[in-house]
Design an enzyme around this catalytic site. Sequence first.
Site, PDB file in Angstrom:
ATOM      1  N   GLU A   1      -6.731  -1.449  11.561  1.00 27.60           N
ATOM      2  CA  GLU A   1      -5.755  -0.594  12.271  1.00 27.60           C
ATOM      3  C   GLU A   1      -6.282   0.750  12.783  1.00 27.60           C
ATOM      4  O   GLU A   1      -5.743   1.284  13.759  1.00 27.60           O
ATOM      5  CB  GLU A   1      -4.557  -0.268  11.341  1.00 27.60           C
ATOM      6  CG  GLU A   1      -3.587  -1.401  11.086  1.00 27.60           C
ATOM      7  CD  GLU A   1      -3.985  -2.242   9.872  1.00 27.60           C
ATOM      8  OE1 GLU A   1      -4.807  -1.752   9.067  1.00 27.60           O
ATOM      9  OE2 GLU A   1      -3.500  -3.371   9.738  1.00 27.60           O
TER      10      GLU A   1
ATOM     11  N   GLU B   1       0.837  -1.194   0.000  1.00 26.37           N
ATOM     12  CA  GLU B   1       0.000   0.000   0.000  1.00 26.37           C
ATOM     13  C   GLU B   1       0.881   1.257   0.000  1.00 26.37           C
ATOM     14  O   GLU B   1       0.509   2.278  -0.554  1.00 26.37           O
ATOM     15  CB  GLU B   1      -0.887   0.032   1.254  1.00 26.37           C
ATOM     16  CG  GLU B   1      -1.931  -1.081   1.345  1.00 26.37           C
ATOM     17  CD  GLU B   1      -2.569  -1.195   2.725  1.00 26.37           C
ATOM     18  OE1 GLU B   1      -3.697  -1.683   2.800  1.00 26.37           O
ATOM     19  OE2 GLU B   1      -1.936  -0.810   3.728  1.00 26.37           O
TER      20      GLU B   1
ATOM     21  N   ASP C   1     -12.920  -4.302  -0.983  1.00 25.53           N
ATOM     22  CA  ASP C   1     -13.908  -5.386  -0.974  1.00 25.53           C
ATOM     23  C   ASP C   1     -15.190  -4.907  -0.301  1.00 25.53           C
ATOM     24  O   ASP C   1     -15.163  -3.977   0.495  1.00 25.53           O
ATOM     25  CB  ASP C   1     -13.350  -6.620  -0.254  1.00 25.53           C
ATOM     26  CG  ASP C   1     -12.763  -6.279   1.102  1.00 25.53           C
ATOM     27  OD1 ASP C   1     -11.591  -5.893   1.169  1.00 25.53           O
ATOM     28  OD2 ASP C   1     -13.504  -6.369   2.100  1.00 25.53           O
TER      29      ASP C   1
ATOM     30  N   LYS D   1     -14.588  -0.850   7.114  1.00 25.50           N
ATOM     31  CA  LYS D   1     -14.039  -1.745   8.150  1.00 25.50           C
ATOM     32  C   LYS D   1     -12.570  -1.956   7.844  1.00 25.50           C
ATOM     33  O   LYS D   1     -12.200  -2.196   6.683  1.00 25.50           O
ATOM     34  CB  LYS D   1     -14.821  -3.052   8.035  1.00 25.50           C
ATOM     35  CG  LYS D   1     -14.150  -4.300   8.568  1.00 25.50           C
ATOM     36  CD  LYS D   1     -15.037  -5.510   8.294  1.00 25.50           C
ATOM     37  CE  LYS D   1     -14.498  -6.742   9.000  1.00 25.50           C
ATOM     38  NZ  LYS D   1     -13.333  -7.322   8.339  1.00 25.50           N
TER      39      LYS D   1
HETATM   40  N1  ADE Z   1      -8.728  -4.189   4.526  1.00 26.97           N
HETATM   41  C1  ADE Z   1      -9.229  -4.344   3.304  1.00 26.97           C
HETATM   42  N2  ADE Z   1     -10.406  -5.012   3.334  1.00 26.97           N
HETATM   43  C2  ADE Z   1     -10.658  -5.292   4.641  1.00 26.97           C
HETATM   44  C3  ADE Z   1     -11.697  -5.952   5.333  1.00 26.97           C
HETATM   45  N3  ADE Z   1     -12.730  -6.490   4.700  1.00 26.97           N
HETATM   46  N4  ADE Z   1     -11.596  -6.045   6.676  1.00 26.97           N
HETATM   47  C4  ADE Z   1     -10.559  -5.513   7.331  1.00 26.97           C
HETATM   48  N5  ADE Z   1      -9.544  -4.884   6.730  1.00 26.97           N
HETATM   49  C5  ADE Z   1      -9.590  -4.760   5.393  1.00 26.97           C
END
Ligand code: ADE
Length: 250
Positions: free
Chosen positions: A185, A15, A208, A182
């Site tokens: 961190e 990233e 996602d 969501k």
């Molecule tokens: N980072 C990217 N997608 C995530 C997800 N579904 N849950 C937690 N961290 C993520």
Amino acid sequence: MLISNVVVAIAMEAEASPFVNHLNLQLDTSFFPSETPFRAFRGKHNNCNLTVITNGADTVYGTGVDNVGTVPAAVATFLALQKLKSDTDPADLLINAGTCGGFRRKGAAIGDVFLTTAVANHDRRIAIPGFTSYGIGKVESTSVERLASHLNAKLGICSTGNSLDFHELDSHHMLQNDASVKDMEAAAIAWASEVWSTPHFGVKVVTDIVDGDKPSHEEFLENLGKAAKSLQSTLPKVIDYVCDRKHDEL
Ligand code: ADE
């Protein structure tokens, strides 16, 4: 006071590296204690001093993967803010950048950029008086409404937990937290920033859809490259916008 010293906390190397290369930031091996896996990339961008921190690779469990989740994120952020303060160069602003899962019910789509309005935890359930709200640990982000309009980004609450997937109780608490996105961190980074009285917010790109029909890990891996590119194009605009501005102009 104008913002001139910015820390950008990014968990994963994939990233961070397009952004670090784009701004030609240099690895500073003396920034973190040598015992830690954390990495700092530093340099100037216009009138701003920039420090990008990443959590490095796991050596404790012998997996060699990136140190994701709340523990490394909180420790790296804490140490970075402590170091800058002890160098009498305290950070004016902490930006947590990275990927996230997005909720379709809150209008999230793959590739969207969200700026956080607040963060909270969805996997710290403590049913003891007083400890319940401690566990949730809701922290307001610094206000960035003008920046969101400037970037054409969405605004929303980020809910943090230590799993990429989720179960029913997580789902219930993410809804209670009114989460738009969501991650793993943001709430930990916000906690460390609060300890050092440093204003903070998150820039999160959706890889996602949490309330969609594909497993998070498949969709995440499919879209990680695209999201890293989106971060690379968004983060310089964020830095250009915040540098030399006052906090209440964000
Ligand atoms: N980072 C990217 N997608 C995530 C997800 N579904 N849950 C937690 N961290 C993520």
